[in-house]
Scaffold this motif. Structure first.
Motif, PDB file in Angstrom:
ATOM      1  N   ARG A  93      51.311  41.368  31.334  1.00  0.00           N
ATOM      2  CA  ARG A  93      51.957  40.337  32.144  1.00  0.00           C
ATOM      3  C   ARG A  93      53.447  40.634  32.297  1.00  0.00           C
ATOM      4  O   ARG A  93      54.126  40.967  31.316  1.00  0.00           O
ATOM      5  CB  ARG A  93      51.770  38.973  31.475  1.00  0.00           C
ATOM      6  N   GLU A 147      53.448  42.641  43.625  1.00  0.00           N
ATOM      7  CA  GLU A 147      52.052  42.296  43.314  1.00  0.00           C
ATOM      8  C   GLU A 147      51.965  41.167  42.290  1.00  0.00           C
ATOM      9  O   GLU A 147      51.213  40.201  42.462  1.00  0.00           O
ATOM     10  CB  GLU A 147      51.313  43.511  42.761  1.00  0.00           C
ATOM     11  N   GLN A 148      52.713  41.315  41.208  1.00  0.00           N
ATOM     12  CA  GLN A 148      52.632  40.318  40.149  1.00  0.00           C
ATOM     13  C   GLN A 148      53.253  38.996  40.578  1.00  0.00           C
ATOM     14  O   GLN A 148      52.758  37.916  40.215  1.00  0.00           O
ATOM     15  CB  GLN A 148      53.285  40.864  38.872  1.00  0.00           C
ATOM     16  N   GLU A 150      53.282  37.869  43.705  1.00  0.00           N
ATOM     17  CA  GLU A 150      52.330  37.272  44.631  1.00  0.00           C
ATOM     18  C   GLU A 150      51.127  36.690  43.895  1.00  0.00           C
ATOM     19  O   GLU A 150      50.608  35.624  44.252  1.00  0.00           O
ATOM     20  CB  GLU A 150      51.862  38.330  45.644  1.00  0.00           C
ATOM     21  N   ARG A 151      50.707  37.377  42.845  1.00  0.00           N
ATOM     22  CA  ARG A 151      49.570  36.882  42.060  1.00  0.00           C
ATOM     23  C   ARG A 151      49.895  35.525  41.437  1.00  0.00           C
ATOM     24  O   ARG A 151      49.071  34.603  41.471  1.00  0.00           O
ATOM     25  CB  ARG A 151      49.226  37.888  40.953  1.00  0.00           C
ATOM     26  N   GLU A 152      51.087  35.400  40.882  1.00  0.00           N
ATOM     27  CA  GLU A 152      51.484  34.127  40.273  1.00  0.00           C
ATOM     28  C   GLU A 152      51.560  33.019  41.318  1.00  0.00           C
ATOM     29  O   GLU A 152      51.136  31.890  41.072  1.00  0.00           O
ATOM     30  CB  GLU A 152      52.839  34.272  39.570  1.00  0.00           C
ATOM     31  N   GLU A 155      48.106  31.833  42.295  1.00  0.00           N
ATOM     32  CA  GLU A 155      47.516  30.993  41.260  1.00  0.00           C
ATOM     33  C   GLU A 155      48.085  29.581  41.329  1.00  0.00           C
ATOM     34  O   GLU A 155      47.366  28.599  41.140  1.00  0.00           O
ATOM     35  CB  GLU A 155      47.778  31.609  39.885  1.00  0.00           C
ATOM     36  N   GLU A 158      46.633  27.788  44.565  1.00  0.00           N
ATOM     37  CA  GLU A 158      45.180  27.784  44.732  1.00  0.00           C
ATOM     38  C   GLU A 158      44.690  26.380  45.092  1.00  0.00           C
ATOM     39  O   GLU A 158      45.043  25.388  44.466  1.00  0.00           O
ATOM     40  CB  GLU A 158      44.490  28.235  43.434  1.00  0.00           C
ATOM     41  N   SER A 186      41.819  37.832  50.186  1.00  0.00           N
ATOM     42  CA  SER A 186      43.119  38.143  49.608  1.00  0.00           C
ATOM     43  C   SER A 186      43.650  39.420  50.252  1.00  0.00           C
ATOM     44  O   SER A 186      43.106  39.894  51.243  1.00  0.00           O
ATOM     45  CB  SER A 186      42.988  38.317  48.085  1.00  0.00           C
ATOM     46  N   THR A 189      45.867  45.023  47.853  1.00  0.00           N
ATOM     47  CA  THR A 189      47.152  45.616  47.477  1.00  0.00           C
ATOM     48  C   THR A 189      47.015  47.080  47.070  1.00  0.00           C
ATOM     49  O   THR A 189      47.966  47.850  47.213  1.00  0.00           O
ATOM     50  CB  THR A 189      47.792  44.825  46.324  1.00  0.00           C
TER      51      THR A 189
END
Length: 212
Positions: A93, A147-148, A150-152, A155, A158, A186, A189
């Motif tokens: 993380r 990437e990280q 955008e992932r957060e 989430e 959502e 999604s 990436t």
């Protein structure tokens, strides 16, 4: 109670995966280990020094293609080491934020020397080899930061109404281009990463060919 440096780093990685880099603190780590904060300062003078060690351990554990294999050509190595580094940063993380803010160790310098030798033996100057190494590493770190991040955000958002397709509807060229990156609702990436990496390596190949 005396505590071992390796155990501190192991627990720091576990805690990092639970709370993220912003909430990681020596106080929380000491509580987790059942010791007082000064016990950590014996090994690490600051959070920054701790993160340097976490970064080194992260790379040692997960960066499986950090060095060229026997007989491997520079193009293949560049592609594989970039892919390996991306996987590494995604494994932990906030891995990209850790890598971006840490100082290299003596081991890192030794590995860099072996990487640069591969490029020099392929016909690049030492300066060119260093710039290739820096450019690839920073491309990977910057890409994974996005990437990280955008992932957060995904989430957090959502279940909210709306989506990227609706937002792009007024922009047909952008919408068409974006569809090539869509994957199961999604963004693919990895495909975008590979495309950008390919552009970089193609440029390096052409630059070398122009010298000949």
């Amino acid at each position: 109670m005396a505590i071992d440096r390796d155990r501190i780093v192991d627990e720091a990685i576990l805690l990092l995966n639970e709370v993220g880099i912003d909430k990681l603190s020596t106080r929380k780590l000491a509580e987790r280990l059942g010791v007082q904060q000064p016990a950590l300062y014996w090994h690490f003078k600051s959070k920054s020094a701790l993160l340097d060690a976490v970064n080194s351990e992260m790379l040692a554990r997960y960066h499986t293609h950090r060095l060229p294999s026997p007989g491997e050509d520079w193009v293949e190595f560049t592609l594989e080491t970039a892919r390996s580094m991306r996987r590494t940063l995604l494994t932990v993380r906030d891995g990209a934020r850790i890598a971006a803010g840490t100082r290299p160790s003596t081991t890192d310098f030794a590995d860099a020397e072996r990487q640069l030798r591969l490029y020099v033996e392929a016909g690049f100057s030492a300066e060119e080899a260093l710039h290739i190494s820096i450019s690839v590493a920073r491309y990977v770190v910057g890409y994974v930061l996005e990437e990280q991040g955008e992932r957060e955000r995904m989430e957090e958002e959502e279940g909210l109404d709306g989506g990227i397709d609706t937002e792009l509807a007024p922009f047909p060229i952008l919408a068409e281009a974006f569809r090539s990156l869509e994957k199961e609702g999604s963004i693919n990436t990895e495909a975008a990463f590979e495309r950008g990496l390919g552009y970089m390596v193609d440029g390096m190949v052409k630059s070398q060919a122009a010298k000949g």
